[in-house]
Design an enzyme around this catalytic site. Structure first.
Site, short mmCIF file in Angstrom:
data_model
loop_
_atom_site.label_atom_id
_atom_site.label_comp_id
_atom_site.label_asym_id
_atom_site.label_seq_id
_atom_site.Cartn_x
_atom_site.Cartn_y
_atom_site.Cartn_z
N LYS A 226 0.84 -1.21 0.00
CA LYS A 226 0.00 0.00 0.00
C LYS A 226 0.88 1.26 0.00
O LYS A 226 0.66 2.19 -0.77
CB LYS A 226 -0.91 -0.01 1.23
CG LYS A 226 -1.58 1.30 1.55
CD LYS A 226 -2.61 1.68 0.50
CE LYS A 226 -3.16 3.07 0.74
NZ LYS A 226 -4.21 3.43 -0.19
N ASN A 230 1.48 4.47 -3.14
CA ASN A 230 1.38 5.92 -3.04
C ASN A 230 2.75 6.60 -3.13
O ASN A 230 2.86 7.72 -3.64
CB ASN A 230 0.64 6.32 -1.75
CG ASN A 230 -0.87 6.16 -1.91
OD1 ASN A 230 -1.36 5.95 -3.02
ND2 ASN A 230 -1.60 6.26 -0.83
N GLY A 277 -1.31 17.11 -2.80
CA GLY A 277 -2.09 17.25 -1.57
C GLY A 277 -2.92 16.02 -1.30
O GLY A 277 -2.67 14.94 -1.83
N CYS A 280 -3.29 11.28 1.53
CA CYS A 280 -2.49 10.05 1.35
C CYS A 280 -1.07 10.34 0.86
O CYS A 280 -0.10 10.05 1.55
CB CYS A 280 -3.16 9.14 0.33
SG CYS A 280 -4.87 8.82 0.72
N LYS A 336 -7.09 18.78 -5.55
CA LYS A 336 -7.06 18.32 -6.94
C LYS A 336 -8.40 18.63 -7.59
O LYS A 336 -9.35 19.05 -6.91
CB LYS A 336 -6.73 16.84 -7.04
CG LYS A 336 -7.80 15.90 -6.50
CD LYS A 336 -7.38 14.46 -6.80
CE LYS A 336 -8.44 13.48 -6.34
NZ LYS A 336 -8.09 12.09 -6.64
N1 SAJ Z 1 -1.22 15.08 -8.99
C1 SAJ Z 1 -0.33 15.75 -9.79
N2 SAJ Z 1 0.00 15.20 -11.00
C2 SAJ Z 1 -0.52 14.02 -11.42
C3 SAJ Z 1 -1.42 13.33 -10.58
C4 SAJ Z 1 -1.75 13.88 -9.37
O1 SAJ Z 1 0.18 16.83 -9.45
O2 SAJ Z 1 -0.20 13.61 -12.54
C5 SAJ Z 1 -1.57 15.64 -7.67
C6 SAJ Z 1 -3.06 15.93 -7.50
O3 SAJ Z 1 -3.40 17.18 -8.02
C7 SAJ Z 1 -3.20 15.84 -6.00
C8 SAJ Z 1 -2.20 14.76 -5.60
O4 SAJ Z 1 -1.32 14.64 -6.70
O5 SAJ Z 1 -2.81 17.05 -5.37
C9 SAJ Z 1 -2.82 13.41 -5.29
O6 SAJ Z 1 -3.88 13.12 -6.20
P1 SAJ Z 1 -4.12 11.63 -6.76
O7 SAJ Z 1 -5.35 11.68 -7.57
O8 SAJ Z 1 -2.88 11.15 -7.41
O9 SAJ Z 1 -4.30 10.72 -5.48
P2 SAJ Z 1 -5.20 10.80 -4.13
O10 SAJ Z 1 -4.29 11.28 -3.03
O11 SAJ Z 1 -6.46 11.51 -4.33
O12 SAJ Z 1 -5.48 9.24 -3.93
C10 SAJ Z 1 -4.37 8.34 -3.83
C11 SAJ Z 1 -4.54 7.27 -4.90
N3 SAJ Z 1 -3.33 6.45 -4.97
C12 SAJ Z 1 -2.78 6.11 -6.14
O13 SAJ Z 1 -3.21 6.48 -7.21
C13 SAJ Z 1 -1.59 5.21 -6.07
C14 SAJ Z 1 -5.75 6.43 -4.56
O14 SAJ Z 1 -5.89 5.35 -5.47
C15 SAJ Z 1 -5.65 5.87 -3.14
O15 SAJ Z 1 -6.79 5.11 -2.81
C16 SAJ Z 1 -5.55 7.03 -2.19
O16 SAJ Z 1 -4.37 7.79 -2.53
C17 SAJ Z 1 -5.43 6.51 -0.78
O17 SAJ Z 1 -6.44 6.56 -0.07
O18 SAJ Z 1 -4.34 6.01 -0.39
#
Ligand code: SAJ
Length: 446
Positions: A226, A230, A277, A280, A336
């Protein structure tokens, strides 16, 4: 009670023959992982207890129902509250399965995961635990927590030795914005402290989710997997962010360059942005450092992502010459696109830092503090004043895009140029195209 010589027999003799399909499930912690998880099992024929130590939260749920920003999820939860397939309780009850879905914030002062909520949940479960019951940790935790911290807490606070109950880890996978879909369809990982525990956890999830269930050799491996997911995402966003800054140094606009690079079959550069942000990604990688001296790149990736807020501010200052006495429209406060969540939001940090900027004198003699106007159509309660889009832009010297909400795709650059007093646009989310230049705006893009 003492453990028998054969763990499997011990459990079978004491009640582990409960069918996972009809088993009762108690979900401890009704946050945005626990509540949907409780609804998942209740919607799949289980009798479910939702347990939360905050009576206010339970009262609100009883009277108003769920208030996620996802209507289908609210209906999914409300349905089982109405039928009482999901029953709310303030204290732990006996149940065949106990799922721990409580927060595990990072304690930045001590540099460790704060496991106090996990411990408290285990302390509450222990006296209710019967031989053959299964405890599953879903909260994100450092490797070893399920077997050591949870296992020991359950033993210490109840009558059972851990050979007589099942203990496993199954990480949550909810993605804010599409919680219901990911909850039902994602693959799951389960890892128990022994084979029986793994099988008990697998059987429960196999009956409720459409994704595949992958079994880990033990709980620590599942916990690590897990965190690795992340951490991998965070580090990959960091390389995108660093490449974006480097591209700009070379006079190259990052995103079109990344699109070309991604034409290669083994290259997949993620989207650069103002940082990372949510609850996670900014936290989970730090858990890996707790029992390892080899964390290096992982920490630097965190620092790169955290540093993006300063980088966006530099782009803004370069555009304006000085921030003294300027009016800045910031579009986006959520962490996001298309969510209302501002936890650890880079946009929030950016705004806070701008607001805290002391009065300054610019080289041209202009002076004053920064007037920050934040517009976010998804966020409704924040300790930041929120403006409508047009009002935020009226007389602004700069516009900064910090969140990629769909609504911002429709912003008309001509109307922006007309309302703004100056012409600086900082686009940290790749929302602008050539039409913004054509409208006479000075766009600085990540
Ligand atoms: N972000 C970027 N560039 C990208 C992708 C995301 O800057 O290309 C930023 C987003 O704007 C945001 C942050 O990263 O600020 C995180 O967003 P995210 O959509 O990547 O992830 P979370 O935090 O909303 O959810 C994550 C996910 N983990 C993965 O994709 C590996 C989700 O599947 C998990 O269930 C969740 O963490 C969790 O609960 O652990």
């Amino acid at each position: 009670m003492t453990a028998g010589p054969d763990r499997g027999d011990d459990r079978a003799a004491t009640g582990s023959d409960v069918s996972a399909d009809t088993a009762t499930v108690a979900v401890h912690g009704l946050g945005y992982v626990g509540l949907p998880t409780a609804a998942l099992f209740a919607n799949n024929g289980h009798s479910v207890y939702g347990i939360d130590t905050q009576p206010d939260k339970l009262d609100r749920l009883r009277t108003d129902g769920a208030d996620f920003r996802e209507d289908d999820l609210n209906d999914y939860v409300d349905r089982v509250l109405d039928t009482e397939a999901l029953r709310l309780r303030e204290r732990p009850v006996e149940s065949d399965y106990h799922l721990i879905c409580v927060p595990t914030p990072f304690d930045h002062d001590r540099n460790v995961a704060d496991l106090s909520y996990v411990r408290a949940a285990a302390e509450g479960i222990a006296p209710k635990l019967r031989p053959g019951d299964t405890v599953i940790v879903e909260s994100t935790v450092p490797p070893g927590t399920t077997a050591n911290v949870v296992g020991e807490t359950l033993e210490r606070n109840g009558d059972l030795l851990r050979e007589t109950f099942n203990l496993a880890f199954c990480p949550e996978t909810v993605l804010p914005g599409s919680i219901l879909d990911e909850l039902r369809n994602n693959d799951r990982i389960v890892g128990g402290i022994d084979d029986e525990a793994t099988a008990a956890a697998r059987d429960l999830f196999a009956g409720a989710v459409d994704g595949e269930i992958h079994t880990a050799p033990d709980a620590a491996t599942a916990e690590f997997a897990k965190l690795a997911q992340n951490t991998h995402r965070d580090a990959n966003i960091a390389i995108a962010n660093e490449l974006a800054a480097v591209a700009r140094d070379h006079g190259v606009v990052p995103r079109p360059a990344f699109e070309l690079a991604n034409e290669h079959p083994r290259v997949d550069i993620l989207r650069p942005g103002p940082g990372v942000g949510g609850h996670c990604l900014p936290v989970d990688p730090l858990y890996l450092g707790q029992h390892s001296d080899h964390v290096d790149l992982i920490e630097r990736a965190r620092a790169v992502n955290d540093g993006m807020v300063d980088y966006v501010r530099e782009l803004l200052e370069d555009g304006l010459g000085s921030l003294a006495g300027t009016r800045i429209a910031v579009f986006g406060l959520a962490y996001k696109g298309n969510v209302s969540d501002t936890r650890n939001s880079p946009a929030k940090r950016f705004v806070d830092q701008l607001v805290e900027t002391p009065e300054m004198v610019a080289t041209d003699g202009g002076e004053g503090s920064v007037d920050v106007r934040v517009h976010d159509p998804h966020v409704d309660s924040a300790d930041v004043d929120l403006w409508s889009g047009p009002a935020a832009l009226e007389g602004a010297d700069a516009l900064v895009f910090m969140t990629d909400h769909d609504e911002f795709d429709d912003v008309d650059p001509e109307a922006v140029a007309e309302r703004m007093a100056d012409d600086v646009v900082v686009d940290a989310r790749g929302l602008t195209d050539e039409s913004w230049h054509d409208a006479g705006l000075d766009v600085r893009r990540l």
